[in-house]
Enzyme design. Structure first.
Site, short mmCIF file in Angstrom:
data_model
loop_
_atom_site.label_atom_id
_atom_site.label_comp_id
_atom_site.label_asym_id
_atom_site.label_seq_id
_atom_site.Cartn_x
_atom_site.Cartn_y
_atom_site.Cartn_z
N SER A 79 0.79 -1.24 0.00
CA SER A 79 0.00 0.00 0.00
C SER A 79 0.82 1.28 0.00
O SER A 79 0.26 2.36 -0.23
CB SER A 79 -0.91 0.03 1.23
N LYS A 82 0.62 3.58 -2.88
CA LYS A 82 -0.48 4.55 -3.02
C LYS A 82 0.04 5.99 -2.91
O LYS A 82 -0.51 6.91 -3.50
CB LYS A 82 -1.56 4.28 -1.95
N TYR A 203 -2.55 -1.37 -10.68
CA TYR A 203 -2.55 -1.23 -9.21
C TYR A 203 -1.79 -2.41 -8.57
O TYR A 203 -0.95 -2.22 -7.69
CB TYR A 203 -4.01 -1.16 -8.71
N TYR A 255 -4.02 2.78 7.91
CA TYR A 255 -5.28 2.02 7.91
C TYR A 255 -6.24 2.58 8.96
O TYR A 255 -6.23 3.78 9.24
CB TYR A 255 -5.02 0.51 8.13
N VAL A 273 1.06 -3.92 3.85
CA VAL A 273 0.97 -5.23 4.49
C VAL A 273 2.20 -6.11 4.24
O VAL A 273 2.32 -7.18 4.82
CB VAL A 273 -0.32 -6.00 4.10
N1 GLU Z 1 -2.00 -5.45 -2.33
C1 GLU Z 1 -2.79 -5.07 -1.29
C2 GLU Z 1 -4.24 -5.13 -1.59
O1 GLU Z 1 -4.76 -4.32 -2.26
C3 GLU Z 1 -2.38 -3.78 -0.70
C4 GLU Z 1 -2.59 -4.01 0.71
C5 GLU Z 1 -1.93 -3.10 1.66
O2 GLU Z 1 -0.72 -3.03 1.77
O3 GLU Z 1 -2.72 -2.45 2.34
O4 GLU Z 1 -4.91 -5.98 -1.14
#
Ligand code: GLU
Length: 322
Positions: A79, A82, A203, A255, A273
């Site tokens: 993530s 992002k 993505y 988060y 994650v």
């Molecule tokens: N690849 C992950 C997903 O979209 C990103 C998760 C993350 O790091 O929050 O599920």
């Protein structure tokens, strides 16, 4: 959550030996917290990570570094990509355009939740949750190839070695039905244009970039320097956009633990994650952490523990002042 107890905060950033000692303590606290976390398993490739691994890299504008533990292992950025995608979107589409497609409100929900999207507001709440990041990606996908985004990621992380982790990408794509569902839901509501499969594919690829704690420190440093690469003098993003990005990181980067992180650490940061955390701090300084043992919210437990100690002892919280 395991956090150290508060002690008197009395260390000056101008005292290198004392600063080093604080980072060492933070690192050691973080390392011992790792035993209470668990590696992510919802993407099979991520479950292979070593939950006892922990690394911390701090990088200052004057070139000073602190390199502790596991800072050379490559792991997937997840993530944290992002932040990079948002930077590219702001740079090429502008503030007004980006934030007409996605809001800037924290949700308090899990990163992959679709609850608010379907029940409260059709536009995703912010660019740090999956729905918002997929929406941001829809603004980029017609113009940018994966290679373009990879080139920007290398520049902004000060790391030319960043590559796609093919195994994580495949695993991500095979198990990414919820993200595809989010993209199709956005399309069905006509808030997202474009091809949902191509958008989610890009993505997934960006989530699968292989970075190190040092690459994340590089990203944090560029953000701490207002978008400037302090070693080449090149402007990678305008300072106003950096302010926006760091504000969104501060309010939405950890988060549904972003509020608590804001109180306890008080610095702009983003976690993934895969166990990474990027943090942008005064100094200017970038801090990159790697600790794949996560807490129940999906944040690196070692990373949170180390950052709380360091921020408190060095008075780095944005609301600390003298
Ligand atoms: N690849 C992950 C997903 O979209 C990103 C998760 C993350 O790091 O929050 O599920």
């Amino acid at each position: 959550m395991i956090y150290p107890t508060y002690e008197q905060a009395d260390i000056s950033l101008q005292d290198p030996a004392a600063v080093r000692q604080v980072f060492l303590e933070g690192y050691e606290n973080g390392l011992s917290a790792c035993q209470y976390g668990a590696v992510a398993s919802y993407i099979p490739e991520l479950a292979k990570a070593d939950g006892s691994a922990f690394g911390l890299y701090a990088w200052k504008k004057d070139g000073t570094i602190l390199d502790l533990g596991d800072t050379t292992t490559r792991f997937s950025i997840q993530s944290i990509s992002k932040v990079i995608n948002l930077a590219v979107a702001l740079k090429y589409r502008g503030f007004r355009d980006v934030f007409s497609h996605v809001l800037m409100e924290p949700t308090g929900d899990a990163f992959n939740s679709i609850l608010k999207l379907d029940m409260v507001e059709s536009r995703p709440f912010n660019p740090m949750i999956n729905a918002g990041a997929i929406q941001v990606m829809s603004l980029l996908e017609p113009e940018f190839s994966f290679e373009d985004l990879l080139a920007f990621a290398r520049e902004i992380c000060l790391d030319e070695e960043i590559r796609l982790n093919e195994e994580v990408y495949r695993s991500e794509a095979e198990t990414g039905d919820r993200n595809r569902a989010i993209a199709w839901l956005l399309k069905s509501k006509e808030v997202m244009q474009g091809n949902p499969d191509r958008i989610t594919d890009l993505y997934f690829k960006m989530c699968s970039l292989n970075v190190t704690a040092k690459s994340l420190a590089g990203l944090g440093l560029v953000l701490a320097c207002g978008g400037l690469n302090p070693f080449t003098g090149k402007h990678l993003i305008a300072p106003g956009y950096v302010r926006t990005i760091k504000s969104v990181m501060f309010t939405c980067g950890l988060y549904d633990e972003s509020g608590e992180f804001g109180v306890r650490v008080g610095l702009p940061a983003k976690s993934g994650v895969g166990g990474g955390i990027v943090c942008s701090a005064p100094g200017p300084m970038g801090i990159g952490l790697y600790g794949p043992a996560l807490d129940p919210k999906g944040n690196s437990l070692g990373g949170l523990t180390a950052l709380e100690h360091i921020s408190h002892r060095l008075k780095l919280h944005v609301f600390d002042y003298e």
